[in-house]
Write a protein that holds these residues in place. Structure first.
Motif, PDB file in Angstrom:
ATOM      1  N   SER A  89      40.678  37.149  44.887  1.00 44.93           N
ATOM      2  CA  SER A  89      42.428  37.181  45.214  1.00 44.93           C
ATOM      3  C   SER A  89      43.000  38.078  44.877  1.00 44.93           C
ATOM      4  CB  SER A  89      42.235  35.527  45.069  1.00 44.93           C
ATOM      5  OG  SER A  89      43.783  35.256  44.733  1.00 44.93           O
ATOM      6  N   GLY A  90      44.082  38.114  45.671  1.00 45.01           N
ATOM      7  CA  GLY A  90      45.020  38.604  45.189  1.00 45.01           C
ATOM      8  C   GLY A  90      46.213  37.672  45.322  1.00 45.01           C
TER       9      GLY A  90
ATOM     10  N   ALA B  35      38.108  35.521  41.242  1.00 44.68           N
ATOM     11  CA  ALA B  35      38.279  36.889  40.464  1.00 44.68           C
ATOM     12  C   ALA B  35      39.422  37.455  40.712  1.00 44.68           C
ATOM     13  CB  ALA B  35      37.514  38.446  40.571  1.00 44.68           C
ATOM     14  N   ASP B  36      40.925  37.406  40.631  1.00 45.76           N
ATOM     15  CA  ASP B  36      42.161  37.784  40.826  1.00 45.76           C
ATOM     16  C   ASP B  36      42.489  38.852  40.384  1.00 45.76           C
ATOM     17  OD1 ASP B  36      45.093  37.128  42.076  1.00 45.76           O
ATOM     18  OD2 ASP B  36      45.633  36.310  40.344  1.00 45.76           O
ATOM     19  N   PHE B  37      43.270  39.796  41.313  1.00 50.02           N
ATOM     20  CA  PHE B  37      43.731  40.722  41.479  1.00 50.02           C
ATOM     21  C   PHE B  37      44.955  41.336  41.504  1.00 50.02           C
ATOM     22  CE2 PHE B  37      39.103  41.648  41.708  1.00 50.02           C
ATOM     23  CZ  PHE B  37      38.665  42.316  40.364  1.00 50.02           C
ATOM     24  N   PRO B  38      46.665  40.215  40.492  1.00 51.28           N
ATOM     25  CA  PRO B  38      47.588  41.064  40.419  1.00 51.28           C
ATOM     26  C   PRO B  38      48.210  42.391  40.833  1.00 51.28           C
ATOM     27  CG  PRO B  38      46.849  39.544  38.905  1.00 51.28           C
ATOM     28  CD  PRO B  38      45.411  40.173  39.805  1.00 51.28           C
ATOM     29  N   ARG B  39      49.081  42.378  41.617  1.00 52.76           N
ATOM     30  CA  ARG B  39      50.149  43.678  41.365  1.00 52.76           C
ATOM     31  C   ARG B  39      51.525  43.748  40.874  1.00 52.76           C
ATOM     32  NH1 ARG B  39      48.854  46.073  47.451  1.00 52.76           N
ATOM     33  NH2 ARG B  39      46.787  46.161  47.200  1.00 52.76           N
ATOM     34  N   GLN B  40      51.433  42.109  40.652  1.00 54.72           N
ATOM     35  CA  GLN B  40      53.024  42.315  39.951  1.00 54.72           C
ATOM     36  C   GLN B  40      53.416  42.527  38.535  1.00 54.72           C
ATOM     37  OE1 GLN B  40      55.919  39.309  41.556  1.00 54.72           O
ATOM     38  NE2 GLN B  40      55.157  40.019  43.690  1.00 54.72           N
TER      39      GLN B  40
ATOM     40  N   LYS C 249      39.084  43.672  33.361  1.00 57.63           N
ATOM     41  CA  LYS C 249      37.833  44.516  33.071  1.00 57.63           C
ATOM     42  C   LYS C 249      36.134  43.479  33.617  1.00 57.63           C
ATOM     43  CE  LYS C 249      34.522  46.965  30.181  1.00 57.63           C
ATOM     44  NZ  LYS C 249      34.274  46.721  28.448  1.00 57.63           N
ATOM     45  N   LEU C 250      36.570  41.543  33.205  1.00 60.66           N
ATOM     46  CA  LEU C 250      35.455  41.624  33.655  1.00 60.66           C
ATOM     47  C   LEU C 250      35.955  41.074  35.263  1.00 60.66           C
ATOM     48  CD1 LEU C 250      36.011  38.568  31.304  1.00 60.66           C
ATOM     49  CD2 LEU C 250      33.936  39.706  31.657  1.00 60.66           C
ATOM     50  N   ASN C 251      36.942  40.737  35.866  1.00 60.83           N
ATOM     51  CA  ASN C 251      37.357  40.746  37.112  1.00 60.83           C
ATOM     52  C   ASN C 251      36.580  42.161  38.044  1.00 60.83           C
ATOM     53  OD1 ASN C 251      38.058  38.781  36.571  1.00 60.83           O
ATOM     54  ND2 ASN C 251      40.513  39.093  37.287  1.00 60.83           N
ATOM     55  N   GLU C 252      36.978  43.137  37.620  1.00 61.38           N
ATOM     56  CA  GLU C 252      36.554  44.792  37.862  1.00 61.38           C
ATOM     57  C   GLU C 252      35.110  44.917  37.971  1.00 61.38           C
ATOM     58  OE1 GLU C 252      38.791  47.044  35.999  1.00 61.38           O
ATOM     59  OE2 GLU C 252      40.438  47.162  36.064  1.00 61.38           O
TER      60      GLU C 252
ATOM     61  N   PRO D 112      32.637  45.580  46.538  1.00 56.84           N
ATOM     62  CA  PRO D 112      32.630  46.702  45.732  1.00 56.84           C
ATOM     63  C   PRO D 112      33.478  47.223  46.944  1.00 56.84           C
ATOM     64  CG  PRO D 112      30.728  46.550  47.367  1.00 56.84           C
ATOM     65  CD  PRO D 112      30.445  45.203  46.865  1.00 56.84           C
ATOM     66  N   ASP D 113      33.699  46.691  47.832  1.00 57.70           N
ATOM     67  CA  ASP D 113      34.481  47.422  49.377  1.00 57.70           C
ATOM     68  C   ASP D 113      36.551  46.821  49.132  1.00 57.70           C
ATOM     69  OD1 ASP D 113      32.378  48.235  50.648  1.00 57.70           O
ATOM     70  OD2 ASP D 113      32.149  46.740  52.340  1.00 57.70           O
ATOM     71  N   GLY D 114      36.759  45.977  47.841  1.00 54.52           N
ATOM     72  CA  GLY D 114      37.444  45.009  47.771  1.00 54.52           C
ATOM     73  C   GLY D 114      38.422  44.499  48.977  1.00 54.52           C
ATOM     74  N   LYS D 115      37.478  43.987  49.500  1.00 59.00           N
ATOM     75  CA  LYS D 115      38.185  42.602  50.535  1.00 59.00           C
ATOM     76  C   LYS D 115      39.453  41.826  49.582  1.00 59.00           C
ATOM     77  CE  LYS D 115      34.116  43.455  52.985  1.00 59.00           C
ATOM     78  NZ  LYS D 115      32.909  42.913  53.437  1.00 59.00           N
ATOM     79  N   PHE D 116      39.693  41.220  50.773  1.00 56.85           N
ATOM     80  CA  PHE D 116      41.138  39.525  50.660  1.00 56.85           C
ATOM     81  C   PHE D 116      41.238  39.533  51.148  1.00 56.85           C
ATOM     82  CE2 PHE D 116      41.036  43.049  46.473  1.00 56.85           C
ATOM     83  CZ  PHE D 116      41.167  42.877  45.534  1.00 56.85           C
TER      84      PHE D 116
END
Length: 145
Positions: free
Chosen positions: A41-42, A75-80, A91-94, A102-106
Motif C-alpha cells: 500500500s501507498g 507493507a506500506d510505502f508512504p511518501r509524505q 527495510k522490511l517492506n522493501e 518487484p514491479d512495485g504495484k499498488f
C-alpha cells in the motif's frame, strides 16, 4: 458527526492486527495454521490503496473473517515526510517487495500460505464488496485445499 464518531470508535476496537514483519507473520501462520494476507500500500498517496483499506480491509465483514483465518501484513510505502516509517520497517517492506512485488504495484494484495507460496493475488483495487472479497479467500482456508 455521529457517523464519524462511530467510525472512530469502531476503529479503536478493531479485532485484527496488521503486522509489519513477514517473518513474524510466517511464524504465526505456521503455529495457528492460518494463511497470510499481504497488502502492499501507498497509504498517503495511492487513491485505490486508501479505498481498498477503507472499503474492504477495515470493514467488519473482512475483519471478522480475518481474525479467525488470516495473519495480516501491511507493507506500506508512504511518501509524505510526516508519515515516514522507521528505517527498520522501511527495510522490511522493501525486502518483502523485492520478493513478492518487484514491479512495485499498488495496491497489490496477496494470499500466501505459511510456506511462502502465493495462492491468490489482487492486482489493483478489488472492485467488489468485502463479502465477495472474503468469498474469494474462503476456499483456501479449508483443510486439504
Amino acid at each position: 458527526m455521529k457517523l464519524l464518531f462511530a467510525s472512530f470508535i469502531i476503529g479503536l476496537f478493531s479485532q485484527v492486527t496488521w503486522l509489519g514483519d513477514f517473518n513474524q507473520a510466517t511464524t504465526e501462520a505456521s503455529k495457528a495454521h492460518k494463511l497470510i494476507l499481504v497488502n502492499f500500500s501507498g497509504s498517503d498517496w495511492c487513491g485505490p490503496c486508501i479505498r481498498e483499506r477503507k472499503e474492504i480491509l477495515e470493514t467488519s465483514a473482512f475483519e471478522d473473517f480475518a481474525s479467525s483465518h488470516l495473519v495480516l501484513v501491511r507493507a506500506d510505502f508512504p511518501r509524505q515526510k510526516k508519515n515516514m516509517l522507521s528505517k527498520e520497517q522501511t527495510k522490511l517492506n522493501e525486502q518483502l517487495a523485492e520478493k513478492y512485488n518487484p514491479d512495485g504495484k499498488f495496491p497489490y494484495t496477496l494470499l500466501i500460505d505459511e510456506h511462502g507460496k502465493v495462492l491468490k493475488e489482487w492486482d489493483g483495487f478489488p472492485n467488489e464488496s468485502p463479502e465477495k472479497f472474503v468469498e474469494q479467500i474462503n476456499p483456501f482456508t479449508t483443510p486439504g485445499r
